[in-house]
Design a protein around this motif. Structure first.
Motif, short mmCIF file in Angstrom:
data_model
loop_
_atom_site.label_atom_id
_atom_site.label_comp_id
_atom_site.label_asym_id
_atom_site.label_seq_id
_atom_site.Cartn_x
_atom_site.Cartn_y
_atom_site.Cartn_z
N PRO A 29 0.82 -1.21 0.00
CA PRO A 29 0.00 0.00 0.00
C PRO A 29 0.86 1.26 0.00
N GLU A 30 0.51 2.19 -0.89
CA GLU A 30 1.31 3.40 -1.08
C GLU A 30 1.51 4.19 0.20
N ILE A 31 0.51 4.19 1.07
CA ILE A 31 0.62 4.98 2.29
C ILE A 31 1.82 4.55 3.13
N LEU A 32 2.18 3.25 3.10
CA LEU A 32 3.31 2.76 3.90
C LEU A 32 4.65 3.19 3.33
N LEU A 33 4.65 3.60 2.07
CA LEU A 33 5.88 4.07 1.43
C LEU A 33 6.01 5.59 1.50
N SER A 34 5.00 6.27 2.06
CA SER A 34 4.96 7.73 2.01
C SER A 34 5.87 8.39 3.02
N GLY A 35 6.17 7.70 4.12
CA GLY A 35 6.96 8.32 5.18
C GLY A 35 6.16 9.26 6.06
N HIS B 40 4.10 9.62 8.96
CA HIS B 40 3.83 8.75 10.10
C HIS B 40 2.42 8.91 10.66
N GLU B 41 1.88 10.11 10.66
CA GLU B 41 0.53 10.29 11.18
C GLU B 41 -0.50 9.60 10.29
N LYS B 42 -0.32 9.73 8.97
CA LYS B 42 -1.26 9.07 8.05
C LYS B 42 -1.10 7.56 8.10
N ILE B 43 0.13 7.08 8.28
CA ILE B 43 0.36 5.64 8.41
C ILE B 43 -0.33 5.11 9.66
N ALA B 44 -0.22 5.83 10.76
CA ALA B 44 -0.86 5.42 12.00
C ALA B 44 -2.38 5.34 11.84
N GLU B 45 -2.95 6.34 11.15
CA GLU B 45 -4.39 6.35 10.93
C GLU B 45 -4.80 5.18 10.02
N TRP B 46 -3.99 4.90 8.97
CA TRP B 46 -4.28 3.78 8.07
C TRP B 46 -4.25 2.47 8.85
#
Length: 227
Positions: A193-199, A201-207
């Motif tokens: 998933p692209e979100i995990l490659l984005s760096g 951290h807040e959006k990754i935590a929410e995902w």
């Protein structure tokens, strides 16, 4: 933490817990695990620890004498040792129970076999009756090994990164963990998933939070307040 296990099959408990993380935890002294042969406390010349059940019925029942002698020898005094009996009739073991037991200094774990143990052992000696699931195993040592693994991995220093035990499934009683991915980013046509490659951290935590909720609803709706 120290854990003493009473069983007629000590190696069933010890063998799986000598490997990997739990083996290293014992080497480092985070947990001291001893599995005792209950026969060592038998007064029978043949070292028997069982007898036929009163009232008739199939199988054999484990006698009270060896359990009483062993627990009295191993017990450290009022409030210092917690005695657990592994039985399918016990309360369901879960992550909250594992965390509760991990806060104890000393556990004594009793393992039944055959048709069970004389109930006077439960009445006089046992603090907790614990089941790892609604099914019956050939002996309680198997269940004890599972419970001990779940408890010992929560002790400080055992996992290396103590945050690991906080962020996994069941740490939040109502939610499973989000899916995990590692390299390569593309594998047989399937991408991370692209979100995990984005760096981010807040959006990754929410995902991860949202994915945890979704997986809980799909796989374990009984854990979800909405399920």
């Amino acid at each position: 933490m120290e854990i003493d296990v009473l069983t007629i099959f000590p190696e069933v408990v010890l063998a799986p817990l000598r490997e990997s993380i739990l083996g290293r935890a014992q080497d480092a002294g985070h947990v001291i695990l001893r599995a005792h042969d209950l026969r060592d406390w038998s007064t029978d010349k043949h070292r028997r620890v069982d007898d036929t059940p009163y009232g008739g019925g199939p199988g054999m029942v484990m006698a009270p004498g060896p359990f009483f002698a062993a627990v009295r020898e191993l017990h450290r005094g009022e409030g210092k040792s917690r005695v657990i009996f592994m039985t399918p009739q016990g309360r369901r073991f879960d992550q909250a129970g594992a965390r509760e037991f991990s806060e104890q200094a000393h556990l004594i774990v009793l393992c039944g076999h055959y048709e069970g143990i004389d109930h006077r052992v439960v009445e006089a000696l046992v603090d907790d009756e614990i089941s790892i699931g609604d099914y019956v195993l050939t002996n309680g040592a198997l269940a004890a090994a599972v419970m001990i693994d779940a408890v010992a991995r929560l002790l400080p220093g055992v996992l290396g990164d103590d945050q690991s035990s906080i962020e996994e499934s069941f740490s939040d009683a109502g939610q499973l963990e989000a899916p995990q991915y590692t390299r390569p980013a593309e594998f047989e046509g399937m991408g991370v998933p692209e979100i995990l490659l984005s760096g981010h951290h807040e959006k990754i935590a929410e995902w991860r939070r949202e994915q945890g909720i979704e997986r809980t609803q799909q796989n374990r709706p009984d854990l979800s307040a909405d399920g």
